[in-house]
Scaffold this active site. Structure first.
Site, short mmCIF file in Angstrom:
data_model
loop_
_atom_site.label_atom_id
_atom_site.label_comp_id
_atom_site.label_asym_id
_atom_site.label_seq_id
_atom_site.Cartn_x
_atom_site.Cartn_y
_atom_site.Cartn_z
N ASP A 134 -19.84 5.43 50.92
CA ASP A 134 -19.67 5.46 49.48
C ASP A 134 -18.41 6.26 49.17
O ASP A 134 -18.19 7.33 49.75
CB ASP A 134 -20.90 6.13 48.84
N ASP A 154 -18.89 0.66 44.77
CA ASP A 154 -17.95 1.26 45.72
C ASP A 154 -18.68 1.68 47.00
O ASP A 154 -18.27 2.60 47.69
CB ASP A 154 -17.26 2.47 45.08
#
Length: 196
Positions: free
Chosen positions: A60, A103
């Protein structure tokens, strides 16, 4: 008959292209979440059959909201595209990567060890940390947090979703541990341990 053969070949090519559109994230060029569990279950089955280990890295981007807040969404898309390239350039051909959502990224590692998976995760983390994301309108440095889980041939009853869940648990430990680091899920003691 030649015309039928030509039409058949065109249809096969079109079907392959359609399958790619279904399986591939158009922004990063990596697999998308829809296709990742099927591919990962197949990889786990192959690993068990040949008595090999298989691992998953969940990644992440740290503070990614600030990318869109300080810039525009086009720059955010540019960053995700560049991250996809960085991941692709730093894994083996036998491994595969996916944009898991937003993301967040997933990397599946074939025939690996915990040490090998940790080396790959750290290589990706360091590449992102060292990279300057530069477009015509913006430039910035970013970091990422990673969590990984590796199942050995003796690990029982772990499917793709559980393996991803364990890697995701270790990713959240990395986030809680200050970000820009890697954590490993330890199946033997079911505790998380730090690798960096």
């Amino acid at each position: 008959q030649l015309r039928i053969k030509d039409l058949t070949e065109r249809l096969e090519t079109a079907n392959e292209r359609l399958q790619q559109l279904v399986d591939i994230d158009d922004l990063t060029g990596l697999y998308n979440m829809r296709s990742v569990y099927q591919k990962l279950d197949a990889e786990i089955g192959r690993a068990q059959r040949f008595q090999r280990a298989v691992g998953v890295i969940m990644m992440d981007m740290d503070n990614f909201k600030s990318v869109n807040d300080k810039n525009d969404h086009l720059f955010g898309s540019f960053v995700l595209s560049e991250v996809g390239k960085l991941i692709r350039d730093n894994i083996r051909q036998v491994d595969f990567a996916a944009r898991y959502g937003g993301d967040e990224f997933l990397v599946a590692l074939s025939e690996t060890t915990v040490e090998g998976a940790a080396i790959t995760a750290e290589r990706i983390r360091r590449k992102i940390e060292a990279y300057t994301f530069t477009s015509p309108t913006s430039s910035m440095k970013l970091t990422a947090s990673l969590g990984l889980a590796v199942i050995e041939p003796t690990t029982q009853n772990i499917d793709a979703r559980n393996l991803v869940r364990y890697a995701d648990n270790s990713l959240y430990e990395a986030k809680r541990g200050g970000k820009n680091c890697t954590r490993v899920f330890d199946f033997r003691s079911l505790v998380l341990k730090k690798t960096s």
